[in-house]
Write a protein that holds these residues in place. Structure first.
Motif, PDB file in Angstrom:
ATOM      1  N   ARG A  26      56.806  53.396  31.007  1.00  0.00           N
ATOM      2  CA  ARG A  26      58.224  52.902  30.668  1.00  0.00           C
ATOM      3  C   ARG A  26      58.924  53.830  29.506  1.00  0.00           C
ATOM      4  NH1 ARG A  26      56.891  47.397  29.988  1.00  0.00           N
ATOM      5  NH2 ARG A  26      56.057  46.944  31.820  1.00  0.00           N
ATOM      6  N   LEU A  27      59.969  54.448  29.860  1.00  0.00           N
ATOM      7  CA  LEU A  27      60.566  55.217  28.765  1.00  0.00           C
ATOM      8  C   LEU A  27      61.988  54.487  28.696  1.00  0.00           C
ATOM      9  CD1 LEU A  27      58.405  57.514  29.557  1.00  0.00           C
ATOM     10  CD2 LEU A  27      60.140  59.145  29.319  1.00  0.00           C
ATOM     11  N   ASN A  28      62.376  54.347  27.430  1.00  0.00           N
ATOM     12  CA  ASN A  28      63.650  53.999  27.340  1.00  0.00           C
ATOM     13  C   ASN A  28      64.792  54.890  27.595  1.00  0.00           C
ATOM     14  OD1 ASN A  28      66.122  53.568  25.364  1.00  0.00           O
ATOM     15  ND2 ASN A  28      64.807  52.227  23.958  1.00  0.00           N
ATOM     16  N   ASP A  29      65.962  54.346  28.188  1.00  0.00           N
ATOM     17  CA  ASP A  29      66.755  55.165  28.885  1.00  0.00           C
ATOM     18  C   ASP A  29      67.520  56.056  27.847  1.00  0.00           C
ATOM     19  OD1 ASP A  29      66.502  53.803  31.407  1.00  0.00           O
ATOM     20  OD2 ASP A  29      68.142  52.428  31.053  1.00  0.00           O
ATOM     21  N   GLU A  30      67.555  55.636  26.476  1.00  0.00           N
ATOM     22  CA  GLU A  30      68.230  56.527  25.662  1.00  0.00           C
ATOM     23  C   GLU A  30      67.247  57.408  24.846  1.00  0.00           C
ATOM     24  OE1 GLU A  30      70.219  53.501  23.040  1.00  0.00           O
ATOM     25  OE2 GLU A  30      71.150  52.509  24.671  1.00  0.00           O
ATOM     26  N   PHE A  31      66.036  57.357  25.407  1.00  0.00           N
ATOM     27  CA  PHE A  31      64.947  58.494  24.514  1.00  0.00           C
ATOM     28  C   PHE A  31      64.934  59.727  25.599  1.00  0.00           C
ATOM     29  CE2 PHE A  31      60.671  59.429  24.694  1.00  0.00           C
ATOM     30  CZ  PHE A  31      60.557  60.242  23.367  1.00  0.00           C
ATOM     31  N   ASP A  32      65.005  60.841  24.946  1.00  0.00           N
ATOM     32  CA  ASP A  32      64.731  61.968  25.877  1.00  0.00           C
ATOM     33  C   ASP A  32      63.577  62.617  25.006  1.00  0.00           C
ATOM     34  OD1 ASP A  32      64.859  64.631  26.793  1.00  0.00           O
ATOM     35  OD2 ASP A  32      66.798  65.056  26.245  1.00  0.00           O
ATOM     36  N   PRO A  33      62.394  62.829  25.858  1.00  0.00           N
ATOM     37  CA  PRO A  33      61.143  63.194  25.221  1.00  0.00           C
ATOM     38  C   PRO A  33      61.147  64.854  24.988  1.00  0.00           C
ATOM     39  CG  PRO A  33      60.832  62.390  27.524  1.00  0.00           C
ATOM     40  CD  PRO A  33      62.210  62.229  27.288  1.00  0.00           C
ATOM     41  N   PRO A  84      62.887  50.164  18.120  1.00  0.00           N
ATOM     42  CA  PRO A  84      62.631  50.051  19.732  1.00  0.00           C
ATOM     43  C   PRO A  84      61.591  50.825  20.099  1.00  0.00           C
ATOM     44  CG  PRO A  84      64.534  51.527  18.989  1.00  0.00           C
ATOM     45  CD  PRO A  84      63.665  51.161  17.596  1.00  0.00           C
ATOM     46  N   VAL A  85      60.815  50.419  21.175  1.00  0.00           N
ATOM     47  CA  VAL A  85      59.900  51.069  21.856  1.00  0.00           C
ATOM     48  C   VAL A  85      60.604  52.170  22.670  1.00  0.00           C
ATOM     49  CG1 VAL A  85      58.142  51.184  23.481  1.00  0.00           C
ATOM     50  CG2 VAL A  85      58.568  49.180  22.001  1.00  0.00           C
ATOM     51  N   LEU A  86      60.065  53.376  22.331  1.00  0.00           N
ATOM     52  CA  LEU A  86      60.907  54.544  22.990  1.00  0.00           C
ATOM     53  C   LEU A  86      60.212  55.195  24.213  1.00  0.00           C
ATOM     54  CD1 LEU A  86      61.510  56.723  19.925  1.00  0.00           C
ATOM     55  CD2 LEU A  86      63.209  55.273  21.192  1.00  0.00           C
ATOM     56  N   ALA A  87      58.914  54.817  24.379  1.00  0.00           N
ATOM     57  CA  ALA A  87      58.021  55.208  25.378  1.00  0.00           C
ATOM     58  C   ALA A  87      56.678  54.206  25.428  1.00  0.00           C
ATOM     59  CB  ALA A  87      57.682  56.526  25.833  1.00  0.00           C
ATOM     60  N   GLU A  88      56.291  53.841  26.575  1.00  0.00           N
ATOM     61  CA  GLU A  88      55.245  52.971  26.636  1.00  0.00           C
ATOM     62  C   GLU A  88      54.300  53.462  27.768  1.00  0.00           C
ATOM     63  OE1 GLU A  88      53.961  48.254  25.522  1.00  0.00           O
ATOM     64  OE2 GLU A  88      55.928  48.871  26.582  1.00  0.00           O
ATOM     65  N   ILE A  89      53.035  53.281  27.472  1.00  0.00           N
ATOM     66  CA  ILE A  89      52.096  53.488  28.769  1.00  0.00           C
ATOM     67  C   ILE A  89      51.106  52.387  28.668  1.00  0.00           C
ATOM     68  CG2 ILE A  89      50.200  54.908  29.684  1.00  0.00           C
ATOM     69  CD1 ILE A  89      51.748  57.508  28.243  1.00  0.00           C
ATOM     70  N   ALA A  90      51.096  51.631  29.683  1.00  0.00           N
ATOM     71  CA  ALA A  90      49.880  50.616  29.671  1.00  0.00           C
ATOM     72  C   ALA A  90      49.033  50.629  30.689  1.00  0.00           C
ATOM     73  CB  ALA A  90      50.877  49.109  29.796  1.00  0.00           C
ATOM     74  N   ALA A  91      47.674  50.480  30.708  1.00  0.00           N
ATOM     75  CA  ALA A  91      46.849  50.297  31.783  1.00  0.00           C
ATOM     76  C   ALA A  91      45.806  49.311  31.863  1.00  0.00           C
ATOM     77  CB  ALA A  91      46.034  51.683  31.878  1.00  0.00           C
ATOM     78  N   GLN A  92      45.260  49.029  32.955  1.00  0.00           N
ATOM     79  CA  GLN A  92      44.249  48.070  32.921  1.00  0.00           C
ATOM     80  C   GLN A  92      42.965  48.921  33.801  1.00  0.00           C
ATOM     81  OE1 GLN A  92      43.892  44.234  35.347  1.00  0.00           O
ATOM     82  NE2 GLN A  92      43.935  43.449  33.380  1.00  0.00           N
ATOM     83  N   PHE A  93      41.996  48.859  33.018  1.00  0.00           N
ATOM     84  CA  PHE A  93      40.767  49.255  33.613  1.00  0.00           C
ATOM     85  C   PHE A  93      39.621  48.178  33.793  1.00  0.00           C
ATOM     86  CE2 PHE A  93      42.680  53.150  31.427  1.00  0.00           C
ATOM     87  CZ  PHE A  93      42.336  53.989  32.284  1.00  0.00           C
ATOM     88  N   VAL A  94      38.879  48.590  34.806  1.00  0.00           N
ATOM     89  CA  VAL A  94      37.564  47.719  34.943  1.00  0.00           C
ATOM     90  C   VAL A  94      36.454  48.282  35.062  1.00  0.00           C
ATOM     91  CG1 VAL A  94      36.506  46.068  36.695  1.00  0.00           C
ATOM     92  CG2 VAL A  94      39.212  46.369  36.595  1.00  0.00           C
ATOM     93  N   ALA A  95      35.533  47.789  34.306  1.00  0.00           N
ATOM     94  CA  ALA A  95      34.156  48.316  34.052  1.00  0.00           C
ATOM     95  C   ALA A  95      33.245  47.230  34.654  1.00  0.00           C
ATOM     96  CB  ALA A  95      33.783  48.459  32.640  1.00  0.00           C
ATOM     97  N   VAL A  96      32.542  47.831  35.568  1.00  0.00           N
ATOM     98  CA  VAL A  96      31.622  47.096  36.553  1.00  0.00           C
ATOM     99  C   VAL A  96      29.955  47.385  36.058  1.00  0.00           C
ATOM    100  CG1 VAL A  96      30.671  46.750  38.974  1.00  0.00           C
ATOM    101  CG2 VAL A  96      33.188  47.445  38.401  1.00  0.00           C
ATOM    102  N   TYR A  97      29.468  46.216  35.894  1.00  0.00           N
ATOM    103  CA  TYR A  97      27.925  46.383  35.661  1.00  0.00           C
ATOM    104  C   TYR A  97      27.129  45.756  36.361  1.00  0.00           C
ATOM    105  CZ  TYR A  97      30.323  47.657  31.097  1.00  0.00           C
ATOM    106  OH  TYR A  97      31.012  48.289  30.215  1.00  0.00           O
ATOM    107  N   LEU A  98      26.003  46.248  36.829  1.00  0.00           N
ATOM    108  CA  LEU A  98      24.966  45.826  37.311  1.00  0.00           C
ATOM    109  C   LEU A  98      24.145  44.968  36.437  1.00  0.00           C
ATOM    110  CD1 LEU A  98      23.304  45.329  40.363  1.00  0.00           C
ATOM    111  CD2 LEU A  98      21.756  47.466  39.357  1.00  0.00           C
TER     112      LEU A  98
END
Length: 160
Positions: A26-33, A84-98
């Motif tokens: 997400r990038l804030n509408d008022e933020f120009d990177p 204010p948050v200007l830009a945000e990156i969020a992610a969910q990863f999964v680690a799988v273990y035997l």
């Protein structure tokens, strides 16, 4: 937690996969990177959210869900020290273990998930975050290496 019990969990769990489950940018509408020389603060986090065990045909797996985030804030804050948050990156990863051999106790698996999954996911998160920063023309950020000491708290947070 008992260190020997954690060691048993480490020996019983072998990583078999890491994958991206979901993500948002997400990038804030008022933020120009693309504006050069902007003074920005960057914050990051990584946190184990939950885990689940799966048994199929005599094979025991442990899935650990880990949330990671990166956000850009203006270096100058308002009077309330809020920005204010200007830009945000969020992610969910999964680690799988035997899980092999005798299944470790719940407390051991919880400790293992909290300490090991973020550590295993971190390089994937770093590469993914840097790639998205470039694609969205966000200022380059070099996320640091993650240390085990940072994972002793429930959530690793900081500034690069």
């Amino acid at each position: 937690m008992d260190k020997q019990a954690l060691e048993r969990a480490i020996k019983a769990c072998a990583i078999t996969d890491v994958y991206l489950r979901n993500s948002t940018v997400r990038l804030n509408d008022e933020f120009d990177p693309t504006v050069p020389d902007q003074r920005l603060d960057v914050e990051y986090r990584i946190e184990t959210k939950h885990r689940e065990e799966i048994s199929r045909d005599g094979v025991n797996l442990l899935r650990v869900y880990v949330d990671a985030g990166l956000r850009y804030l203006p270096a100058k804050k308002d009077e309330d020290n809020k920005a204010p948050v200007l830009a945000e990156i969020a992610a969910q990863f999964v680690a799988v273990y035997l899980i092999s051999g005798e299944k470790p106790q719940e407390e051991c698996l919880n400790g293992f998930a909290k300490l090991n999954a973020p550590y295993h996911i971190w390089p994937y998160w770093r590469e993914y975050a840097q790639s998205l920063c470039m694609r969205h023309r966000l200022p380059a950020v070099m996320l640091p290496m993650l240390s085990v000491n940072q994972l002793d708290s429930q959530e690793a947070v900081g500034e690069p």
